[in-house]
Design a protein around this motif. Structure first.
Motif, PDB file in Angstrom:
ATOM      1  N   SER A  15      14.214  22.066   5.193  1.00  0.00           N
ATOM      2  CA  SER A  15      14.815  21.036   4.332  1.00  0.00           C
ATOM      3  C   SER A  15      14.341  21.164   2.888  1.00  0.00           C
ATOM      4  N   ALA A  16      13.087  21.533   2.690  1.00  0.00           N
ATOM      5  CA  ALA A  16      12.565  21.678   1.327  1.00  0.00           C
ATOM      6  C   ALA A  16      13.191  22.870   0.596  1.00  0.00           C
ATOM      7  N   LEU A  17      13.553  23.909   1.333  1.00  0.00           N
ATOM      8  CA  LEU A  17      14.095  25.120   0.715  1.00  0.00           C
ATOM      9  C   LEU A  17      15.612  25.248   0.832  1.00  0.00           C
ATOM     10  N   GLY A  18      16.230  24.369   1.597  1.00  0.00           N
ATOM     11  CA  GLY A  18      17.671  24.482   1.805  1.00  0.00           C
ATOM     12  C   GLY A  18      18.041  25.622   2.737  1.00  0.00           C
ATOM     13  N   LEU A  19      17.175  25.900   3.718  1.00  0.00           N
ATOM     14  CA  LEU A  19      17.457  26.959   4.689  1.00  0.00           C
ATOM     15  C   LEU A  19      18.413  26.441   5.762  1.00  0.00           C
ATOM     16  N   THR A  58      10.514  35.208  -2.427  1.00  0.00           N
ATOM     17  CA  THR A  58       9.276  34.649  -2.968  1.00  0.00           C
ATOM     18  C   THR A  58       9.116  33.181  -2.586  1.00  0.00           C
ATOM     19  N   LYS A  59      10.185  32.399  -2.681  1.00  0.00           N
ATOM     20  CA  LYS A  59      10.097  30.979  -2.320  1.00  0.00           C
ATOM     21  C   LYS A  59       9.815  30.786  -0.832  1.00  0.00           C
ATOM     22  N   VAL A 118       5.830  29.644   3.538  1.00  0.00           N
ATOM     23  CA  VAL A 118       5.297  30.018   4.839  1.00  0.00           C
ATOM     24  C   VAL A 118       3.806  30.378   4.769  1.00  0.00           C
ATOM     25  N   GLU A 119       3.356  30.885   3.645  1.00  0.00           N
ATOM     26  CA  GLU A 119       1.976  31.393   3.505  1.00  0.00           C
ATOM     27  C   GLU A 119       0.895  30.411   3.937  1.00  0.00           C
TER      28      GLU A 119
END
Length: 183
Positions: A73-77, A171-172, A177-178
């Protein structure tokens, strides 16, 4: 028009599959692997290895799709789909293909770039990483994150438009995930 859209949608997924298939072994060094199911888009087999805690100090237990679901949800995946034991695909911004694959027995130095690739060092949180432009095509990008010297997580992206968009997506997603990776 529709055929062009289908080609532009399927081609990046096929490219991602080919990139990751090329990154699963070190040339000239046999590596025992257990082959999983073939991916529908590329026909390439995915593989996973399991050898307990020695495999990437906990990376063997890292649930790639669960972590992508957690940041979706934060990344729009969207369209998050498991491709193998430690391999997951998603769509970023609706049209950029992103694939995340845990490599519990391959380090960042074993990432196999394309002949036109440019590699630069990155630091993501507490992990060393590398940004690889054009790992296969001019509109693809990868971020490979070191978990241990002999394990990594690859985030590979392919954009139907530009390499800059692919690198932004990779990168995002890698940055999101890191923090969930073993330290």
């Amino acid at each position: 028009m529709i055929r062009n859209l289908v080609v532009r949608s399927v081609l990046p997924a096929a490219v991602l599959g080919a990139v990751l298939a090329g990154c699963t072994s070190t040339p000239g060094t046999p590596t025992p692997e257990t082959t999983g199911a073939a991916t529908a888009t590329t026909g390439a087999a995915t593989s996973a290895t399991t050898s307990g805690a020695a495999a990437g100090d906990g990376l063997a237990d890292f649930d790639v799709c669960a972590e992508l679901e957690g940041v979706a949800s934060a990344l729009g995946l969207t369209e998050i789909e498991q491709r193998g034991t430690q391999d997951c695909e998603a769509r970023y911004a609706g049209r950029i293909g992103v694939r995340v694959k845990a490599q519990p027995e391959l380090g960042v130095e074993e990432f196999v770039p394309g002949s036109d690739s440019k590699i630069s060092d990155l630091s993501l949180g507490g992990h060393r990483a590398k940004l690889v432009t054009a790992p296969l095509t001019t509109s693809s990008c990868a971020v490979t994150i070191e978990v241990t010297p002999s394990s990594r997580v690859d985030v590979v992206s392919s954009s139907p438009a530009t390499q800059e968009q692919a690198c932004e997506a990779a990168t995002k997603v890698a940055t999101a995930v890191e923090p969930k990776l073993p330290k």
